[in-house]
Design a protein around this motif. Sequence first.
Motif, PDB file in Angstrom:
ATOM      1  N   PRO A  31      27.385  53.845  50.669  1.00 48.09           N
ATOM      2  CA  PRO A  31      27.076  53.312  51.994  1.00 48.09           C
ATOM      3  C   PRO A  31      27.248  51.798  52.075  1.00 48.09           C
ATOM      4  CG  PRO A  31      25.077  54.067  50.875  1.00 48.09           C
ATOM      5  CD  PRO A  31      26.235  54.450  50.008  1.00 48.09           C
ATOM      6  N   GLU A  42      26.683  55.885  55.758  1.00 46.71           N
ATOM      7  CA  GLU A  42      27.741  55.995  54.748  1.00 46.71           C
ATOM      8  C   GLU A  42      28.944  56.745  55.310  1.00 46.71           C
ATOM      9  OE1 GLU A  42      24.758  58.142  52.967  1.00 46.71           O
ATOM     10  OE2 GLU A  42      26.073  59.607  52.025  1.00 46.71           O
ATOM     11  N   GLY A  43      28.737  57.463  56.397  1.00 46.99           N
ATOM     12  CA  GLY A  43      29.866  58.084  57.078  1.00 46.99           C
ATOM     13  C   GLY A  43      30.590  57.093  57.957  1.00 46.99           C
ATOM     14  N   THR A  44      29.823  56.257  58.653  1.00 45.22           N
ATOM     15  CA  THR A  44      30.415  55.354  59.647  1.00 45.22           C
ATOM     16  C   THR A  44      30.784  53.993  59.078  1.00 45.22           C
ATOM     17  OG1 THR A  44      28.238  54.507  60.273  1.00 45.22           O
ATOM     18  CG2 THR A  44      29.065  56.401  61.505  1.00 45.22           C
ATOM     19  N   GLY A  45      30.169  53.617  57.976  1.00 44.76           N
ATOM     20  CA  GLY A  45      30.377  52.269  57.443  1.00 44.76           C
ATOM     21  C   GLY A  45      29.532  51.233  58.173  1.00 44.76           C
ATOM     22  N   PHE A  87      31.619  51.462  50.934  1.00 46.48           N
ATOM     23  CA  PHE A  87      32.492  52.458  51.543  1.00 46.48           C
ATOM     24  C   PHE A  87      33.469  53.078  50.547  1.00 46.48           C
ATOM     25  CE2 PHE A  87      34.878  54.121  55.329  1.00 46.48           C
ATOM     26  CZ  PHE A  87      33.781  54.644  55.971  1.00 46.48           C
ATOM     27  N   PRO A 130      36.236  48.224  56.248  1.00 47.07           N
ATOM     28  CA  PRO A 130      34.933  48.250  56.940  1.00 47.07           C
ATOM     29  C   PRO A 130      34.342  46.851  57.112  1.00 47.07           C
ATOM     30  CG  PRO A 130      35.022  49.940  55.235  1.00 47.07           C
ATOM     31  CD  PRO A 130      36.271  49.121  55.088  1.00 47.07           C
ATOM     32  N   TYR A 132      26.624  50.072  57.504  1.00 47.16           N
ATOM     33  CA  TYR A 132      25.647  49.384  56.670  1.00 47.16           C
ATOM     34  C   TYR A 132      25.552  47.895  57.011  1.00 47.16           C
ATOM     35  CZ  TYR A 132      23.381  47.759  52.350  1.00 47.16           C
ATOM     36  OH  TYR A 132      22.534  47.185  51.435  1.00 47.16           O
TER      37      TYR A 132
END
Lengths: 156, 385, 150
Positions: C60, B69-72, C63, B43, B74
Amino acid sequence: MTEKAEFMRLPATVNLEYKYSTGRYLGRFYKELRDNKRLVANKCGKCGRVLFPPRIACPDCMVRASDEWVEVGPQATLIFFYELQIPGLAERHAANYLGVLALDGTEAELSCFEHRLMVDDPGKLREGMRMEPVFNEEGRTGRIRDDILGFKPIEG
Amino acid sequence: MAGRAAIVGVGQTYHRSKRPDVNQIEMINEAVRAALEDAQLTPKEIDCVLFGNMEQAEGSYLMDCWATEGTGAYLKEGCKVHTGGTTGASVAEAAAHHAASGLFDTVLAVTYEKQDETPAGMGPLALVQDYLWAIHTGAFGWFARMGRKYMLETGCQEEHAAITRLKSDRCACKNPHAHLRLNLTMQDVLNSRMLLYPLRLLYMCPTTAGACALVFASEERAPKITKKPVWVKDWETVHYEMVGYEAYFTSRMTSMETAANRIYHRNGITNVRRDIQCAEIYEPSTWSELQFSEWFHFCEKGEAWRMAEKGVSDLEGEFPINPSGGVVCTNPIGCTAMVRVAEAALQIRGDAGEHQVTRDVKRAVATGFGGSFWTEMLLLQRSWD
Amino acid sequence: MKREETEAFVLAQPYSAPYEHATGPVGTRFFTELRDNQKILGMKCSGCNIVYMPPRSTCPRCFAKLEEWVELGDEGTLLTYTVVRYHEPTHPTDAPFAYGIIKLDGADTGIGHLLGEVDLKNISIGMRVKAVFKEEREGNLLDIKYFKPI
C-alpha cells in the motif's frame, strides 16, 4: 478455473433492523389507513394539486404543502399490469400479477403506484379497468403494501 | 469553471460475471495499474484519488478506506462519492472538478463493483427505492413498463429491440473488456426467457464484476502527459423526483432532457448527430437504449427504433451508440457509468481498437443513469475549441 | 411544529443479505495454510522493508506487486489491548473478554485478535503471547482461537 477448489470465499451475512420515521405527512396517511381504512392525500399550497402519497412539498412548485387534506379512492383505475415471471418474484410479492394503479381523485402522473392484483381470471385484466382494494382486516400496520392485500376488479 | 481538465489515462478490467480469482481490492488494483500505465504515470505523480462503488452490492463498507493498496491512495487526498447507478459518472465529474479547480494537477478516479460477492444478486439493492412507499419490484418492473409504453406510443415492435440487442452484441464481441460476448442470432434473442413483458432476459443488463479507472489532469499538465488528452468540455447533473411513475406516463424523462438541453445549449450544439459523433449512454435495458436516445435528442420522438432498423447506431453507422456493447453487455453497477466515460474517451483518441467506430469522433457524450432516474452527462472533446 | 401536531410513525424494516467475499490468491493461500498447517504467513515488501500481516498482494505504500511470502512464528508481542465489558451481537464471544493488537515475531504490522487463558486484571502492553489454534479449522481468522500469554 474452478472456483471452489482454487479460491476461498468468506461468508458474511448482514442482518440489520432499520427503523424508518415517516414524518407527519406520511404519518397521517399511515394512521388513517391503519385505524380507519381510509386513503388520504394532502394538497400543494401553491398549485393546489392533490399529493398522493402525501408529502411535505409539491415536486413542481417546491413550496410546503397546505394543511388541507382530502380522502382519495378507494376505487382506482388500472393503468398497467404484468405477470411476475421471474422465479421467486411471485412468492416474494404473494401475487402473480402486479399493477400500476391510480386512485380516484388523484392525478395518475403524479400519484400512481404499484400493487398486487387479485384476479380469478387474469385473461380479463384490461388496462383502464376499474378496481377496488381488499383491506387487511387484522393487524394493520399502516403500510399500504401490508394493509391492502391487493386490488380486485369491481364487479358489474 | 475557469480551469480546464482532460482525461489522460484510461484503464479497466476484463469485465466478467465472476472474479473468484481476486478480492475486491485486487480487482480495483488491476484497473488502476492499467490507467497509470496508459497515462505513463507512477502513483507518486497522482495528487488526489476519488473513489466510488455501490457498497450494497459487496456488503463491505467504506471501501475507500480499506482499498488504498488497490487505488494507490496511501497518504493522498481524496474521498468517496456514492450516487448509486450514476456513481461512475459522479466520480468522473468530481475528478474533472478537482483537476479543473487548480487545486490538483493529477486526479485518479476509481470505481468498481464486484457483484459476485453476494448470491443474492440484486436482492440487497431492494432497499434502494423510496423506502417508505414502494413495493419492491425494482428495475425489472420499471424497464418493462417503460418498454411497453414505448411500444404503444411509437409503433415499435419487439423485433426492433432485438435488432438493437444484436447491435450491442456485435459491438461487445469486438470489445475484449465487455462481459457478455455471445455471438447472438435473432432467434437467440427472441427465444430468450421473458422476464416481464416485453422485457426478455437478454434485454436486461447483467450482474458484472469489474473496475475502471481514469486519470484526469489540469489544463497545464495534461498536454505534458499525453499527446492525446481528451478534454472534459462540460458536464451536467440533474436530480429527479420519482414517487409517481412519470416515466411510464409521459414517455419523457425530465432529468435526461434537462441535462441534454443544458449541455447542447451551452456548447452551441444545434444538430446533435452532426455536432456529436458518438454516444456512450447508460442503457439499463435494450428498451431503454431506444427511449433514452430520444430523450437525449439523438433523433426525433418515436424515431429511435427506425434509427436502429437503418443501422444508424451501429459501429459503422452515422451516429454510433454504445460501440462498447453498452450496459446490457457489461454492468458493474457503481462502475458502469465510468465505463461509458472511458469508452467515449477511447473513441475520441482513436484507441478503441476493434470496436473503434468508422466515423471520426471529435466529440462524444457519456451519460450515467441511476436510482431515482437521475441523469449525469459529460461532453468530451478532442480539442477544447 | 408543535409536538401534538405530529403524527409520525416509525416503521420496522428488517434487512438481511448474505455475502461471500472472495479472498483472492493471497488470501486463499493465507487462510489455507492457517487451516491446514496451522501456519501464519506474512508478505514482505523488499523495497519498503516491511513484512505485512495479514499479507497483501500490493504494497500500500509503494504500490509494488508483492510475492515474497514469509512464514511467521505463532508468537508475538501485545502492542495494545482493551477489555470488552458490554455485549453486542457482532462480538465473537461473550463479554467480558480481552482484545488486543498483536505483532507476530517477524512481522512489522499488528493484527487485532482475542486474548485467552488470561487474567483480565493482569494484561500488560509488551507482554509475549502465543497463538492457540482451534481443533476444527474452517479457513478464517478465528481458526486462531485466541492468543495466550507465554
